[in-house]
Design an enzyme around this catalytic site. Structure first.
Site, mmCIF file in Angstrom:
data_model
loop_
_atom_site.group_PDB
_atom_site.id
_atom_site.type_symbol
_atom_site.label_atom_id
_atom_site.label_comp_id
_atom_site.label_asym_id
_atom_site.label_seq_id
_atom_site.Cartn_x
_atom_site.Cartn_y
_atom_site.Cartn_z
ATOM 1 N N CYS A 169 37.215 -3.805 -50.604
ATOM 2 C CA CYS A 169 35.896 -4.431 -50.689
ATOM 3 C C CYS A 169 35.025 -3.471 -51.481
ATOM 4 O O CYS A 169 35.029 -2.276 -51.217
ATOM 5 C CB CYS A 169 35.324 -4.651 -49.288
ATOM 6 S SG CYS A 169 33.605 -5.192 -49.323
ATOM 7 N N PHE A 471 52.969 3.431 -47.624
ATOM 8 C CA PHE A 471 53.649 2.755 -48.734
ATOM 9 C C PHE A 471 52.910 1.447 -48.997
ATOM 10 O O PHE A 471 52.830 0.583 -48.126
ATOM 11 C CB PHE A 471 55.080 2.476 -48.295
ATOM 12 C CG PHE A 471 55.991 1.907 -49.345
ATOM 13 C CD1 PHE A 471 57.051 2.653 -49.813
ATOM 14 C CD2 PHE A 471 55.809 0.632 -49.841
ATOM 15 C CE1 PHE A 471 57.923 2.143 -50.755
ATOM 16 C CE2 PHE A 471 56.667 0.108 -50.787
ATOM 17 C CZ PHE A 471 57.727 0.862 -51.248
ATOM 18 N N GLU A 932 25.765 -7.630 -66.433
ATOM 19 C CA GLU A 932 24.396 -7.740 -66.957
ATOM 20 C C GLU A 932 24.407 -8.113 -68.426
ATOM 21 O O GLU A 932 23.613 -8.917 -68.890
ATOM 22 C CB GLU A 932 23.652 -6.412 -66.732
ATOM 23 C CG GLU A 932 22.188 -6.484 -67.119
ATOM 24 C CD GLU A 932 21.428 -5.198 -66.834
ATOM 25 O OE1 GLU A 932 21.914 -4.380 -66.033
ATOM 26 O OE2 GLU A 932 20.355 -5.005 -67.432
ATOM 27 N N ARG A 1010 17.145 6.528 -68.813
ATOM 28 C CA ARG A 1010 17.034 6.726 -67.361
ATOM 29 C C ARG A 1010 17.701 8.034 -66.955
ATOM 30 O O ARG A 1010 17.219 8.741 -66.072
ATOM 31 C CB ARG A 1010 17.648 5.545 -66.603
ATOM 32 C CG ARG A 1010 17.533 5.684 -65.089
ATOM 33 C CD ARG A 1010 17.957 4.427 -64.361
ATOM 34 N NE ARG A 1010 16.946 3.394 -64.365
ATOM 35 C CZ ARG A 1010 15.992 3.266 -63.448
ATOM 36 N NH1 ARG A 1010 15.910 4.134 -62.460
ATOM 37 N NH2 ARG A 1010 15.109 2.295 -63.533
ATOM 38 N N ARG A 1042 25.186 0.182 -61.503
ATOM 39 C CA ARG A 1042 24.374 0.623 -60.364
ATOM 40 C C ARG A 1042 23.882 2.081 -60.498
ATOM 41 O O ARG A 1042 24.651 3.018 -60.340
ATOM 42 C CB ARG A 1042 25.217 0.498 -59.106
ATOM 43 C CG ARG A 1042 24.429 0.335 -57.828
ATOM 44 C CD ARG A 1042 25.391 0.029 -56.703
ATOM 45 N NE ARG A 1042 24.705 -0.393 -55.503
ATOM 46 C CZ ARG A 1042 25.322 -0.858 -54.423
ATOM 47 N NH1 ARG A 1042 26.626 -0.991 -54.422
ATOM 48 N NH2 ARG A 1042 24.654 -1.212 -53.359
ATOM 49 N N GLU A 1400 20.301 0.394 -55.947
ATOM 50 C CA GLU A 1400 20.889 1.527 -56.648
ATOM 51 C C GLU A 1400 20.644 2.891 -55.993
ATOM 52 O O GLU A 1400 21.509 3.768 -56.019
ATOM 53 C CB GLU A 1400 20.345 1.570 -58.083
ATOM 54 C CG GLU A 1400 20.721 0.357 -58.891
ATOM 55 C CD GLU A 1400 19.948 0.278 -60.190
ATOM 56 O OE1 GLU A 1400 20.518 0.571 -61.236
ATOM 57 O OE2 GLU A 1400 18.751 -0.063 -60.132
HETATM 58 C C1 LIG Z 1 50.493 -2.875 -55.022
HETATM 59 C C2 LIG Z 1 51.833 -2.200 -54.955
HETATM 60 C C3 LIG Z 1 51.948 -1.019 -54.278
HETATM 61 C C4 LIG Z 1 53.172 -0.369 -54.233
HETATM 62 N N1 LIG Z 1 53.236 0.808 -53.568
HETATM 63 C C5 LIG Z 1 54.405 1.476 -53.511
HETATM 64 C C6 LIG Z 1 54.469 2.712 -52.830
HETATM 65 O O1 LIG Z 1 53.506 3.176 -52.230
HETATM 66 N N2 LIG Z 1 55.640 3.377 -52.867
HETATM 67 C C7 LIG Z 1 56.727 2.881 -53.520
HETATM 68 O O2 LIG Z 1 57.760 3.549 -53.520
HETATM 69 N N3 LIG Z 1 56.703 1.692 -54.148
HETATM 70 C C8 LIG Z 1 55.557 0.981 -54.162
HETATM 71 N N4 LIG Z 1 55.516 -0.227 -54.812
HETATM 72 C C9 LIG Z 1 56.706 -0.752 -55.483
HETATM 73 C C10 LIG Z 1 57.424 -1.884 -54.699
HETATM 74 O O3 LIG Z 1 56.596 -2.470 -53.773
HETATM 75 C C11 LIG Z 1 58.624 -1.370 -53.958
HETATM 76 O O4 LIG Z 1 59.520 -0.882 -54.900
HETATM 77 C C12 LIG Z 1 59.291 -2.393 -53.043
HETATM 78 O O5 LIG Z 1 60.120 -1.731 -52.170
HETATM 79 C C13 LIG Z 1 60.077 -3.435 -53.816
HETATM 80 O O6 LIG Z 1 60.678 -4.309 -52.876
HETATM 81 P P1 LIG Z 1 60.756 -5.868 -53.132
HETATM 82 O O7 LIG Z 1 61.611 -6.435 -52.075
HETATM 83 O O8 LIG Z 1 59.413 -6.426 -53.230
HETATM 84 O O9 LIG Z 1 61.476 -5.881 -54.518
HETATM 85 P P2 LIG Z 1 61.551 -7.030 -55.600
HETATM 86 O O10 LIG Z 1 60.334 -7.015 -56.433
HETATM 87 O O11 LIG Z 1 61.923 -8.299 -54.990
HETATM 88 O O12 LIG Z 1 62.757 -6.482 -56.449
HETATM 89 C C14 LIG Z 1 62.687 -5.257 -57.111
HETATM 90 C C15 LIG Z 1 64.024 -4.969 -57.803
HETATM 91 O O13 LIG Z 1 65.018 -4.832 -56.830
HETATM 92 C C16 LIG Z 1 66.073 -5.745 -57.056
HETATM 93 N N5 LIG Z 1 66.623 -6.120 -55.763
HETATM 94 C C17 LIG Z 1 65.959 -6.616 -54.691
HETATM 95 N N6 LIG Z 1 66.812 -6.801 -53.670
HETATM 96 C C18 LIG Z 1 68.037 -6.439 -54.113
HETATM 97 C C19 LIG Z 1 69.309 -6.406 -53.533
HETATM 98 N N7 LIG Z 1 69.521 -6.778 -52.291
HETATM 99 N N8 LIG Z 1 70.329 -5.950 -54.286
HETATM 100 C C20 LIG Z 1 70.141 -5.557 -55.548
HETATM 101 N N9 LIG Z 1 68.957 -5.563 -56.153
HETATM 102 C C21 LIG Z 1 67.910 -5.994 -55.435
HETATM 103 C C22 LIG Z 1 65.451 -6.853 -57.833
HETATM 104 O O14 LIG Z 1 66.405 -7.552 -58.606
HETATM 105 C C23 LIG Z 1 64.465 -6.117 -58.689
HETATM 106 O O15 LIG Z 1 65.075 -5.599 -59.814
HETATM 107 C C24 LIG Z 1 54.310 -0.914 -54.864
HETATM 108 C C25 LIG Z 1 54.191 -2.137 -55.537
HETATM 109 C C26 LIG Z 1 52.980 -2.769 -55.575
HETATM 110 C C27 LIG Z 1 52.890 -4.080 -56.295
HETATM 111 S S1 FES Z 2 31.847 -8.360 -49.998
HETATM 112 FE FE1 FES Z 2 33.678 -7.303 -50.302
HETATM 113 S S2 FES Z 2 33.859 -7.214 -52.450
HETATM 114 FE FE2 FES Z 2 31.926 -8.071 -52.155
#
Ligand SMILES: Cc1cc2nc3c(=O)[nH]c(=O)nc-3n(C[C@H](O)[C@H](O)[C@H](O)COP(=O)(O)OP(=O)(O)OC[C@H]3O[C@@H](n4cnc5c(N)ncnc54)[C@H](O)[C@@H]3O)c2cc1C
Ligand code: FES
Ligand code: FES
Length: 1469
Positions: A169, A471, A932, A1010, A1042, A1400
């Site tokens: 937020c 994570f 703005e 400013r 701001r 601000e």
């Molecule tokens: C906002 C955000 C924050 C994140 N923060 C972190 C973090 O703090 N730390 C971190 O380490 N990562 C982070 N990640 C990365 C990601 O979330 C992780 O890597 C997560 O574990 C991926 O898992 P998934 O199931 O969503 O994978 P998917 O997106 O579904 O797949 C990822 C890859 O794995 C393959 N795959 C999935 N399952 C299998 C399987 N059973 N066998 C073979 N291949 C497979 C897919 O084909 C693809 O290539 C973040 C991602 C986002 C978007």
């Molecule tokens: S009230 Fe949370 S982004 Fe504006």
């Protein structure tokens, strides 16, 4: 796409079947490129789920998935998973119940959570709100166990378990949201208060009660709760009046929807559905006002009810009474029994393999491993998709396209965990086997439980749990998998180092190879490459446990910019096994963030093998070996070489000590083995308003709060599709400075792509230039581009997806030109915009500064830099342009703070006069100055296309497009020289101040103005010479944010004050007090500090209330006895000038007030609503003036057809200017109504007055106008007699912040913040507290966290929440107290209702955190014998703090810049 017959024999093309808000859905042939969010937002009435980033980083899209927990232990229990709809694959909904914010309540019958969020001010702009509501909803629902009828929720659950770490937020400062959530802890369920470990029993027929909540936690109860599903206390009513969700806008068959689906309604709520009792349903927006007035509702001027006025509406009722300074709220009680049930039909749902898709994309959903292997065998390149948290990011941001995708998260075999039950002998477990696609949340819970039972032997599981706790955000952990993380092979994976360190192995399987094992230590072969064959999938992860008697410890660490939901800078997992003599028999030191893949520090491991662990030489040889092993170069990809290397050593240093402590080998400093810890937050608002009137001064919730909490509040992109509407997408420069050799549009046009495009040739050359002050920026690049992200053209298509694909297809040939990015580079190249303004005071006016310098006993010189700040409003810029062919008019809906400029420039590009352009905005999802001027660009580009096609055009920018194109707060650098006496009396200041304007001027000159006028903050300096410079660079064009240069300037002031204090060895607080302005003294712009100068009083009040001296003394004592943990405290004042400084013409406003014959009132004014509560305050002003209740007044939107020539809503002057204009209109109307008040009584209701006046032919419409008097500064006029004030008045405040710093890593936490503000007589204290808290947290982000980075060739690298971090829930002060100045009368306040602008001014107070951190760092430097003056630029990120400490580890970790080497990233201040 034709699938292989072997597949179609097993997989059937069937509709997706699921439930949405209690309604059964069968979805035939949806677009295979849609996410769940795309589907939800395509439905009428379901716009509450927002798109904020599209990458899982903001939580605005959060919905709840209700599904059966099929794990063995909890089998059959319904679980509620908050998920990011923007990432969630649509096919994943099959067999589940999707609940959106609309499904749990509406503004007439809100869910208790929605009601409490609204009443406790948890929503300002409201764009983040539905997502936060849904995260909390999942938490609340998971807190109830139907089997045991137990509702258990503790403060620690709300704050410390990460339920909100995936939500951002930007407005509220989070505190009121936590407060609203915590009301459920004291929830009255069957008369018992649940909290602090206590539980209450709830039976299915338990009593619901209306509860009253006080912030002190007392609870009282009485009657029916009025839940949408009905309350057990309700009298029997007829069922079926409203939809199962309690919302009339639940999904219906849509005639114009491109999708075909059938809907079968089925009630999933336990109780009968009832419509709300009409008599209690007064709408918050006043829509029921025209109803007959109840004669028994009265109110007189002293607040007692009067005949006819409609007091007692929902809105009036929600104004809390204040008892002993604590607001008292009445809430509907929460009863878990009235919640949406899991649809019984889904318990028997047939889990069948299915597929859907079209000629280019197909999705398959196997439900067994065998089916999955069948597909992989036929199509080895088919994409396996688990939680999609990686895959969807690749699709959306890296343009990856997967013709065949396989959703595997519903395959039970891949979600098994080998669960150890209580009766198993724990010693016999030697391995834990995790199903590859088990959700991280489940893995986290499993590891927590088992590691507790295993004790030290389970340290590897505890290491996994710890990594998973931090994570991503909860929404991602609920769906993402270990296999997804492992297969991605990211070099900064948090989990892979643990798996490698513990010697885990994977089981993989393919149809041809059957089962085989892959060892984790050899699994990663390079950057994002592994040994997993294409046709195979990972099925299980095997984690070995040490033998029962082994002396083994595994630990994991992660350091990131923000503690919650951030990718690692360095992540590590270490495992050591000792023999009986304490010698190292096995060791694994594995790192992420130190190489292109997860790596083991093999040389160091070798060096440590066989060594006595508890020996300082082991520690020394380990750190020395690591320093050698990680020989990072200065330009290493990802940047931060010294920090990363230092962290690698520091984390090992911590591990060495932790092992000694855990194995009780010796005594260690506790600070070394504990990470900075955040406790449960608390805080107060003083709630003391002696100036409260009948309406003004009351704590009325934001008038849209309930609509925002229920998802009904409409933002530009929520507007229904227009007839023949097209979607426009900008084509942006991918170079920072280049000639456009060729732009070939042809690949973007055609079937399935764009219908057309517009560019510089679409408008006359002179119409192509725009700018707020100087027209120097082309709408469409003309021959050259000057910044990465500059628009070259705009393509438009039938859908957003097509337009986006088309934009990517445009072929552009560039010829690169030299790039200037930083202020230093601009100074060196002489690259400036014309500005040349100066401030002179004292000797500077007579050009005698040299004489003054000679008289100064001490002179200090320095350079201070402060980086910019991305606005990160949750709603990106959006516009919808609707041309009217008959009249050649344009209706322009734009998320803009500036309707007038939008109108002017749309008029310019379309060639029609302003009277044919209606620029409108209802509300914005935050703006902070970023809308703005920069909002104008998108509206105009769309207008050009709308004119060309004669069709409506819409666009809402993607987050990365917004961040690239719309600019930021200005990065600023100042080179200053300060002279003073030896006892610290300031004598002279000379400063050159440079802002980084970017490639066009926008408002950079005004920002510099400013900035120069705030370089004094609150201190009197007799002789001043300040020169402002506006640097022209090749970054995006920076803009208002701001504070508009003020926060940067006051940071510079406090930096030079600190340098002087440290140079003179005078306590900084003492130096500040010695130099504070006194009444009658002159600022550098020659304005007299007038008699409402309250900084000294604020300082003394807060100093005493916050117990400053005693805390300072205890911090000094703490620091003297702690080497690795340091504390700091800082008290900082601020004065902020109110008015549009030198743009005199902007200090005017108009209003229109129309009273209808039924007594209802339509109010328009020039201000816009962006969450700051302007509409609410203005309604209060009008209601107070006209003596009507607030829901008699309605403001539908801000529109140029009602208010001509409106100034932008900016400079904290929205209330001042518009409030006065409204008052003017009300004064006119009151004058015309006076005879009728005389006739019917002074408190006669408006219906009676208006009706009588109408019959007498009295004009009941009035236009109000106001221009700010007194001000009118002229630059260059140094004559005190003739110079006019720059500012109308000053808003003032003081903050004290106390922090704790982990010296080893640079992590920190704000232990406590106290803020005291002089904001005059508050029009609405609740809104003002919210503004103060929100601004402070935004300031905290500016000064300690938010950092924009560019690549060497000028591309913005921080283009989303993944790379650009704003404060989250865990970053706010643990104790956060806000109060207003007490016990004064204002002599000179001529503002509306004697209030002061507040938007601000408090932002700068966030700098108190930086200066408190500085104190902590100074103590560490002293311990380390570092005596050089410290220059701590902003933001003071963990990296900067760690690098300032000056210890031995830092020396080992320092990476020296070699000749010609450049850093990977550039900061541009
Ligand atoms: C906002 C955000 C924050 C994140 N923060 C972190 C973090 O703090 N730390 C971190 O380490 N990562 C982070 N990640 C990365 C990601 O979330 C992780 O890597 C997560 O574990 C991926 O898992 P998934 O199931 O969503 O994978 P998917 O997106 O579904 O797949 C990822 C890859 O794995 C393959 N795959 C999935 N399952 C299998 C399987 N059973 N066998 C073979 N291949 C497979 C897919 O084909 C693809 O290539 C973040 C991602 C986002 C978007
Ligand atoms: S009230 Fe949370 S982004 Fe504006
Ligand atoms: S829009 Fe989904 S997390 Fe931001």
């Amino acid at each position: 796409m034709e699938l292989d017959p072997s597949i179609t024999a097993v997989f059937k093309k069937t509709p997706l079947e699921f439930y949405l808000n209690g309604t059964r859905i069968q979805l035939f042939d949806p677009n295979p490129q849609w996410t769940l969010l795309d589907f939800i937002r395509s439905q009428h009435g379901l716009k509450g789920t927002k798109l904020g980033c599209g990458e899982g980083g903001c939580g605005a899209c959060t919905v709840v998935i209700q599904t059966l927990d099929t794990s063995r232990e909890r089998s059959g229990r319904v679980k509620h998973l908050a998920v990011n709809a923007c990432l969630f694959p649509l096919i994943g909904v099959v067999g589940k119940h999707i609940i959106t914010v609309e499904g749990i309540g509406n503004s007439e019958n809100p869910h208790p959570l929605q009601e409490r969020m609204a009443k406790l001010h948890g929503s300002q702009c409201g764009f983040c709100t539905p997502g936060i509501v849904m995260s909390l909803y999942a938490m609340i629902r998971n807190s109830y166990v139907p089997a045991t009828k137990e509702f258990r929720l503790r403060e620690s659950d709300v704050e410390l378990e990460g339920h909100l770490d995936g939500n951002l937020c930007r407005c509220t400062g989070y505190k009121p949201i936590l407060q609203a959530a915590k009301t459920f802890i004291t929830e009255n369920l069957k008369g018992k208060i649940v909290g602090s470990g206590e539980t209450a029993e709830v039976s299915h027929d338990s009593e619901c009660s209306e509860i009253s909540y006080t912030s002190e936690g007392a609870v009282k109860s009485n009657f029916s709760c009025g839940r949408p599903g009905g309350c057990c206390k309700d009298p029997p009513k007829t069922a079926g009046k409203s939809s199962p969700s309690g919302k009339s806008s639940s999904p219906k068959r849509s005639e114009d929807s491109s999708e075909t689906r059938s809907i079968e309604r089925s009630s999933t709520s336990e109780s009968a559905i009832s419509s709300p009792d009409e008599s209690d349903s007064a709408s918050i927006s006043g829509t029921t006002y025209g109803k007959p007035i109840k004669s028994n509702e009265k109110q007189s001027s002293d607040g007692t009810p009067v005949e006819g006025t409609k007091i007692g509406s929902q809105l009036d009722a929600s104004v809390p009474k204040i008892e002993h300074g604590v607001p008292q709220y009445d809430f509907a009680c929460y009863s878990p029994n009235t919640e949406l049930l899991f649809p019984p039909a889904l318990r028997k749902f047939d889990q069948n393999p299915l597929f859907y898709g079209n000629s280019t994309h197909v999705w398959l959903r196997p439900v067994t491993l065998k089916q999955l292997l069948l597909i992989k065998d036929a199509y080895p390149s088919a994409k396996v998709v688990g939680g999609a948290s990686e895959v969807q990011v690749e699709v959306r941001f890296k343009n990856s396209s997967f013709p065949i995708s396989i959703y595997v998260s519903d395959i039970e075999e891949l979600r098994e965990i080998d669960i150890v039950s209580n009766d198993v002998d724990l010693d016999t477990i030697y391995e834990v086997v995790l199903g590859a696609n088990t959700s991280l949340t489940d893995v986290e819970a499993f590891c927590r439980d088992l590691s507790r039972r295993l004790g030290q032997r389970g340290s590897v599981l505890e290491a996994i749990r710890k990594q998973l706790r931090y994570f991503a955000g909860r929404q991602i952990r609920n769906v993402a998998s270990l296999a997804g993380n492992i297969a991605t092979a990211s070099p900064i994976s948090d989990i892979n180092p643990v798996l490698v360190a513990c010697g885990a192995f994977l089981t993989a399987q393919s149809k041809s190879r059957v089962k085989f094992n892959l060892e984790m230590p050899t699994f990663f072969t390079g950057y994002r490459t592994t040994t997993l064959p294409d046709d195979a999938v990972i099925t299980h992860i095997h984690i070995p446990l040490p033998p029962p008697k082994a002396i083994e410890i595994t630990k994991a660490y992660k350091q990131s910019k923000r503690k919650d939901d951030d990718i690692a800078i360095v992540t590590a997992a270490f495992r050591v096994r000792l023999d009986d003599d304490g010698l190292v028999s096995e060791i694994s030191l594995v790192y992420g963030g130190m190489a292109p893949k997860t790596v083991a520090a093999t040389s160091t491991m070798k060096a440590l093998l066989g060594k006595q662990w508890h020996s300082s030489t082991t520690l020394d040889s380990g750190t020395a070996a690591l320093a050698q092993e990680f020989d990072l170069n200065f330009g290493v990809p990802g940047g931060m070489p010294t920090y990363r290397k230092t962290l690698a050593i520091s984390l090992f240093f911590r591990f060495w000590h932790e092992v000694i402590a855990d194995l009780k080998l010796g005594k260690v400093d506790p600070d070394l083995i504990t990470e900075v810890h955040r406790g449960i937050s608390s805080g107060s608002r003083d709630n003391h308003n002696p100036h409260e009137q009948k309406i003004v001064g009351k704590q009325i919730p934001h008038i849209s709060a309930l609509k925002q909490n229920t998802g009904e509040a409409q933002y530009v992109d929520d507007m229904p599709p227009q007839d023949r509407e097209l979607y426009g997408v900008m084509v942006l420069s991918s170079r920072a400075h280049a000639k456009l050799v060729e732009v070939d549009w042809s690949p973007a046009l055609g079937l399935g792509l764009a219908m057309g495009y517009v560019d510089k040739n679409s408008i006359p050359k002179e119409a192509n230039l725009w700018g707020s002050v100087v027209k120097d920026e082309p709408f469409f690049a003309d021959g050259k581009v000057f910044s990465h992200g500059q628009p070259i053209g705009l393509v438009y298509a039938e859908t957003a997806l097509r337009a986006q694909a088309a934009a990517r297809a445009v072929r552009i040939v560039y010829e690169d030109l030299p790039v200037i990015l930083t202020i230093d580079e601009a100074i060196e190249a002489g690259s400036f915009f014309k500005h040349g303004k100066m401030l002179k005071k004292g000797a500077a006016i007579e050009e005698r500064m040299e004489d003054v310098w000679e008289k100064c006993e001490r002179v200090f010189e320095g350079t201070t830099r402060i980086g910019g700040q991305e606005h990160f409003y949750l709603e990106t810029n959006a516009a919808l342009v609707i041309p009217n062919l008959e009249d050649k008019t344009f209706e322009v809906w734009s998320s803009t703070q500036n309707t007038m400029e939008t109108q002017e420039f749309v008029s310019q590009v379309t060639g029609v006069p302003s009277h044919r352009v209606d620029a409108r905005v209802k509300r914005m999802g935050g703006a902070f100055g970023g809308k703005e001027s920069r909002s104008v660009q998108l509206a105009c580009l769309l207008a050009v296309a709308a004119k060309k096609e004669g069709r409506p055009m819409r666009c809402m920018l993607n987050r990365d497009e917004d961040m690239m194109t719309t600019g930021q707060r200005h990065p600023i650098q100042s080179r200053w020289k300060v002279g003073c006496t030896s006892n610290g009396k300031l004598i002279a200041l000379e400063a050159d101040v440079y802002d980084n304007a970017g490639f066009s001027q926008d408002m950079s000159g005004a920002v510099m103005d400013r900035c120069c006028t705030h370089l004094d903050n609150c201190y009197e300096i007799p002789n001043v010479l300040i020169r402002g410079h506006v640097c022209k660079t090749n970054t995006h064009s920076n803009t208002a944010f701001r504070g508009f240069g003020g926060p940067q300037a006051m940071f510079i002031t406090e930096s030079y004050m600190t340098a002087v204090a440290e140079g003179l060895h005078i306590p900084i607080d003492e130096l500040r007090l010695r130099n504070l302005y006194k009444e009658g003294q002159l600022t550098p712009f020659l304005q007299k500090i007038d008699q409402d100068w309250h900084i000294p009083l604020l300082v003394s009040q807060i100093h005493q209330e916050a117990n400053y001296d005693a805390r300072l003394a205890s911090i000094q004592k703490f620091n003297a006895s702690h080497k690795w943990r340091k504390r700091g405290i800082s008290m900082i004042p601020t004065k902020f000038g109110l008015s549009f400084a030198t743009a005199l013409h902007l200090n005017q406003a108009g209003a229109s007030v129309k009273i209808y014959a039924d007594g209802s009132i339509l109010l328009h004014h020039g201000g816009t609503e962006m969450g700051q509560g302007l509409y609410t305050k203005m309604v209060q002003v009008a209601a107070q003036e006209l003596n009507v209740p607030i829901d008699a007044i309605f403001t539908p939107d801000s529109t140029t057809y009602q208010i001509a020539n409106a100034s932008p809503t900016a400079a904290s002057s929205g209330s001042d200017l518009n409030g006065m204009a409204i008052k003017d209109a009300c004064d006119q109307l009151n004058e015309r109504l006076a005879p009728f008040r005389e006739k019917f009584g002074k408190d006669a209701d408006m219906k009676t007055l208006a009706h009588a006046a109408y019959l007498e032919r009295v004009n009941l419409s009035a236009n109000g106008f106001w221009k700010m008097p007194r001000i009118g500064y002229t630059w260059g006029n140094y004559n005190i007699e003739t110079q006019k004030p720059m500012y109308y008045y000053f808003t003032q405040g003081v903050a004290i912040s106390e922090v704790e710093l982990d010296v080893l890593t640079g992590s920190h936490t704000v232990l406590r913040t106290d803020i005291k503000m002089d904001i005059g007589r508050s029009i609405n204290p609740a809104i003002d507290y919210g503004q103060i808290e929100g601004a402070f947290v935004q300031g905290l982000g500016l000064y300690t966290m938010e950092e924009s980075l560019w690549t060497q060739d000028g591309k913005l690298a921080t283009t989303g929440p993944g790379t650009y971090k704003i404060p989250g829930f865990s970053d706010i002060p643990q104790e956060f107290n806000v109060s207003f100045l007490q016990g004064v009368e204002w002599g000179h306040l001529r503002s509306i209702q004697s209030s002061k602008g507040v938007g601000e001014p408090p932002l700068f107070l966030g700098a108190s955190v930086l200066f408190a951190l500085r104190m902590a760092v100074m103590s560490a430097r002293k311990d380390n014998g570092v005596n050089e003056p410290l220059v701590l630029d902003s933001p003071a990120t963990p990296e900067r703090l760690r690098l300032a400490v000056g210890d031995e580890i830092l020396k080992m970790g320092t990476v020296v810049q070699r000749e010609g080497e450049k850093g990977f990233f550039v900061t541009v201040a």
